[in-house]
Design a protein around this motif. Structure first.
Motif, PDB file in Angstrom:
ATOM      1  N   UNK A  57      32.362  28.638  14.580  1.00  0.00           N
ATOM      2  CA  UNK A  57      31.179  29.471  14.308  1.00  0.00           C
ATOM      3  C   UNK A  57      29.955  28.628  13.962  1.00  0.00           C
ATOM      4  N   UNK A  58      30.090  27.717  12.974  1.00  0.00           N
ATOM      5  CA  UNK A  58      28.884  26.965  12.571  1.00  0.00           C
ATOM      6  C   UNK A  58      28.396  26.031  13.681  1.00  0.00           C
ATOM      7  N   UNK A  59      29.324  25.507  14.475  1.00  0.00           N
ATOM      8  CA  UNK A  59      28.907  24.560  15.523  1.00  0.00           C
ATOM      9  C   UNK A  59      28.809  25.247  16.891  1.00  0.00           C
ATOM     10  N   UNK A  60      28.848  26.566  16.907  1.00  0.00           N
ATOM     11  CA  UNK A  60      28.814  27.271  18.186  1.00  0.00           C
ATOM     12  C   UNK A  60      27.784  28.387  18.210  1.00  0.00           C
ATOM     13  N   UNK A  61      27.957  29.298  19.167  1.00  0.00           N
ATOM     14  CA  UNK A  61      26.975  30.373  19.383  1.00  0.00           C
ATOM     15  C   UNK A  61      26.795  31.279  18.149  1.00  0.00           C
ATOM     16  N   UNK A  62      27.850  31.609  17.378  1.00  0.00           N
ATOM     17  CA  UNK A  62      27.619  32.465  16.206  1.00  0.00           C
ATOM     18  C   UNK A  62      26.625  31.832  15.215  1.00  0.00           C
ATOM     19  N   UNK A  63      26.761  30.529  14.986  1.00  0.00           N
ATOM     20  CA  UNK A  63      25.820  29.829  14.108  1.00  0.00           C
ATOM     21  C   UNK A  63      24.393  29.933  14.635  1.00  0.00           C
ATOM     22  N   UNK A  64      24.265  29.864  15.953  1.00  0.00           N
ATOM     23  CA  UNK A  64      22.922  29.962  16.550  1.00  0.00           C
ATOM     24  C   UNK A  64      22.282  31.330  16.325  1.00  0.00           C
ATOM     25  N   UNK A  65      23.126  32.379  16.248  1.00  0.00           N
ATOM     26  CA  UNK A  65      22.568  33.708  15.946  1.00  0.00           C
ATOM     27  C   UNK A  65      21.845  33.673  14.606  1.00  0.00           C
ATOM     28  N   UNK A  66      22.454  32.979  13.640  1.00  0.00           N
ATOM     29  CA  UNK A  66      21.843  32.889  12.311  1.00  0.00           C
ATOM     30  C   UNK A  66      20.622  31.972  12.326  1.00  0.00           C
ATOM     31  N   UNK A  67      20.714  30.884  13.112  1.00  0.00           N
ATOM     32  CA  UNK A  67      19.543  29.993  13.228  1.00  0.00           C
ATOM     33  C   UNK A  67      18.355  30.771  13.787  1.00  0.00           C
ATOM     34  N   UNK A  68      18.613  31.658  14.745  1.00  0.00           N
ATOM     35  CA  UNK A  68      17.529  32.455  15.335  1.00  0.00           C
ATOM     36  C   UNK A  68      16.881  33.364  14.283  1.00  0.00           C
ATOM     37  N   UNK A  69      17.722  33.929  13.417  1.00  0.00           N
ATOM     38  CA  UNK A  69      17.174  34.815  12.378  1.00  0.00           C
ATOM     39  C   UNK A  69      16.355  34.007  11.366  1.00  0.00           C
ATOM     40  N   UNK A  70      16.856  32.813  11.008  1.00  0.00           N
ATOM     41  CA  UNK A  70      16.107  31.969  10.066  1.00  0.00           C
ATOM     42  C   UNK A  70      14.772  31.526  10.680  1.00  0.00           C
ATOM     43  N   UNK A  71      14.769  31.294  11.988  1.00  0.00           N
ATOM     44  CA  UNK A  71      13.522  30.882  12.665  1.00  0.00           C
ATOM     45  C   UNK A  71      12.452  31.967  12.513  1.00  0.00           C
ATOM     46  N   UNK A  72      12.881  33.235  12.499  1.00  0.00           N
ATOM     47  CA  UNK A  72      11.913  34.327  12.300  1.00  0.00           C
ATOM     48  C   UNK A  72      11.288  34.259  10.907  1.00  0.00           C
ATOM     49  N   UNK A  73      11.969  33.578   9.977  1.00  0.00           N
ATOM     50  CA  UNK A  73      11.448  33.421   8.616  1.00  0.00           C
ATOM     51  C   UNK A  73      10.782  32.067   8.411  1.00  0.00           C
ATOM     52  N   UNK A  74      10.534  31.343   9.509  1.00  0.00           N
ATOM     53  CA  UNK A  74       9.819  30.076   9.400  1.00  0.00           C
ATOM     54  C   UNK A  74      10.680  28.883   9.032  1.00  0.00           C
ATOM     55  N   UNK A  75      12.016  29.053   9.172  1.00  0.00           N
ATOM     56  CA  UNK A  75      12.927  27.947   8.852  1.00  0.00           C
ATOM     57  C   UNK A  75      13.659  27.516  10.127  1.00  0.00           C
ATOM     58  N   UNK A  76      13.480  26.259  10.523  1.00  0.00           N
ATOM     59  CA  UNK A  76      14.168  25.738  11.703  1.00  0.00           C
ATOM     60  C   UNK A  76      15.432  25.027  11.252  1.00  0.00           C
ATOM     61  N   UNK A  77      16.586  25.565  11.630  1.00  0.00           N
ATOM     62  CA  UNK A  77      17.857  24.931  11.263  1.00  0.00           C
ATOM     63  C   UNK A  77      18.071  23.739  12.198  1.00  0.00           C
ATOM     64  N   UNK A  78      18.185  22.549  11.604  1.00  0.00           N
ATOM     65  CA  UNK A  78      18.397  21.340  12.411  1.00  0.00           C
ATOM     66  C   UNK A  78      19.882  21.075  12.626  1.00  0.00           C
ATOM     67  N   UNK A  79      20.699  21.388  11.619  1.00  0.00           N
ATOM     68  CA  UNK A  79      22.146  21.152  11.732  1.00  0.00           C
ATOM     69  C   UNK A  79      22.860  21.849  10.581  1.00  0.00           C
ATOM     70  N   UNK A  80      24.128  22.188  10.830  1.00  0.00           N
ATOM     71  CA  UNK A  80      24.967  22.805   9.801  1.00  0.00           C
ATOM     72  C   UNK A  80      25.905  21.758   9.201  1.00  0.00           C
ATOM     73  N   UNK A  81      25.966  21.734   7.888  1.00  0.00           N
ATOM     74  CA  UNK A  81      26.899  20.865   7.176  1.00  0.00           C
ATOM     75  C   UNK A  81      27.879  21.700   6.371  1.00  0.00           C
ATOM     76  N   UNK A  82      28.440  21.117   5.323  1.00  0.00           N
ATOM     77  CA  UNK A  82      29.514  21.813   4.624  1.00  0.00           C
ATOM     78  C   UNK A  82      29.404  21.764   3.104  1.00  0.00           C
ATOM     79  N   UNK A  83      29.466  22.947   2.495  1.00  0.00           N
ATOM     80  CA  UNK A  83      29.771  22.994   1.066  1.00  0.00           C
ATOM     81  C   UNK A  83      31.296  23.099   0.987  1.00  0.00           C
TER      82      UNK A  83
END
Ligand code: X2X
Length: 333
Positions: free
Chosen positions: A122-148
């Protein structure tokens, strides 16, 4: 070589490097994150800065500010600040963004994942990109997903083996969804900044908390303050490295590629060291005197069932389109 000739040559080198990277002048970007400087979040952020400085010949450097210093200690405010350009960069976990973007709760739905392969699908695939797209609408560009990481529960009152054992415990939680999860288990949750949590644990203001082993519990020495840990894996929490849209738009395509590659590489490394730390973590915590309990599959199923109401509430808030996309990717992993 005379001194004058040396400085001219050195200066030319810097200029060529900067122009080569498509950058007008040297700049330092400010990166905010909300945990201590001993954590793998911090190490990942520093690694990103190192790679970026190296690849732009020093034209872009990064200064990392831990402990949510730049947002007055408020870990939930960082994302909003990046969104409006008040911060250049952020490393934070999904749950901290849910007040701004409720869909971010999808990752942390109780017992959504049962393996790292499922997480990565999910984080490294298309589902993660769905969330990146939503964050982009809020002015945040996701560069990469890491891990807590997978969040485990600790407390000072008793060993937790069943949902009933959670009853009446005063639990510090980070975000709104975890309030509902703790309520479902009959605990008394309190939302609190991470920056205030270690003191609250020490003073007995709360009995317990929940956080990932490799990224937070070990580097922030939670084992010094808590006696019991149950590895119940109840919620997964990714982090992301994001940049403000306004900053991003100011770079040409070549520079953007350098920034993104550095972020992807730094976060891949961050995931790796976090998983290594987690894997070795349980033995380490036992050596430190913690009583670590690893539930059986049956016991995990009981926690899953008890937390289902919180799953349903938050799945509805996230929306079926996103939840389905995640569940399909997980089923295929
Ligand atoms: O506050 C927490 O518990 C932490 C550090 O895990 C988050 O940022 C969600």
């Amino acid at each position: 070589m005379t001194f004058a000739r040396f400085t001219t040559t050195a200066l030319a080198g810097v200029l060529v490097g900067a122009l080569g990277a498509g950058v007008a002048a040297a700049e330092t970007l400010r990166l905010s994150h909300n945990v201590g400087d001993t954590t793998t979040w911090h190490q990942g952020a520093e690694k990103f800065g190192e790679l970026l400085a190296e690849r732009t010949d020093g034209a872009i450097t990064v200064r990392v500010f831990p402990n949510a210093q730049l947002s007055g200690g408020d870990q939930m405010r960082q994302a909003e600040m990046v969104g409006r350009g008040a911060l250049d960069l952020v490393v934070t976990s999904a749950i901290n963004v849910t007040p701004l973007v409720p869909e971010m709760a999808v990752f942390s739905l109780p017992y959504l994942y049962s393996s790292y392969d499922q997480v990565d699908a999910t984080t490294q695939g298309a589902p993660g990109e769905m969330l990146s797209d939503i964050l982009a609408e809020r002015g945040i560009v996701v560069l990469a997903w890491g891990e807590n990481g997978f969040r485990e529960v600790t407390n000072n009152v008793r060993e937790i083996r069943t949902p009933d054992d959670m009853r009446g415990l005063n639990m510090r939680v980070a975000g709104p969804m975890y309030i509902d999860v703790m309520d479902a288990l009959g605990a008394n949750p309190q939302q609190m900044q991470w920056g205030e949590t270690l003191t609250a644990l020490q003073q007995g203001v709360v009995d317990g908390q929940e956080n990932p082993i490799g990224a937070v519990i070990i580097p922030q020495q939670v084992y010094e303050l808590q006696r019991y840990l149950t590895a119940w894996h109840y919620s997964y929490d990714p982090i992301f490295l994001g940049i403000s849209q306004s900053k991003w738009d100011g770079y040409d395509a070549d520079t953007q590629a350098i920034i993104r590659d550095a972020a992807v590489e730094a976060m891949a490394w961050q995931r790796e060291i976090t998983r290594e730390g987690t894997e070795a973590g349980i033995a380490f915590l036992r050596e430190q005197g913690m009583e670590v309990y690893e539930p059986t599959e049956e016991e995990l199923a009981a926690f899953r069932e008890a937390t289902q109401p919180a799953f349903d509430t938050w799945a509805a808030r996230v929306g079926p389109e996103i939840v389905d996309a995640f569940q399909e990717a997980i089923a295929a992993a």
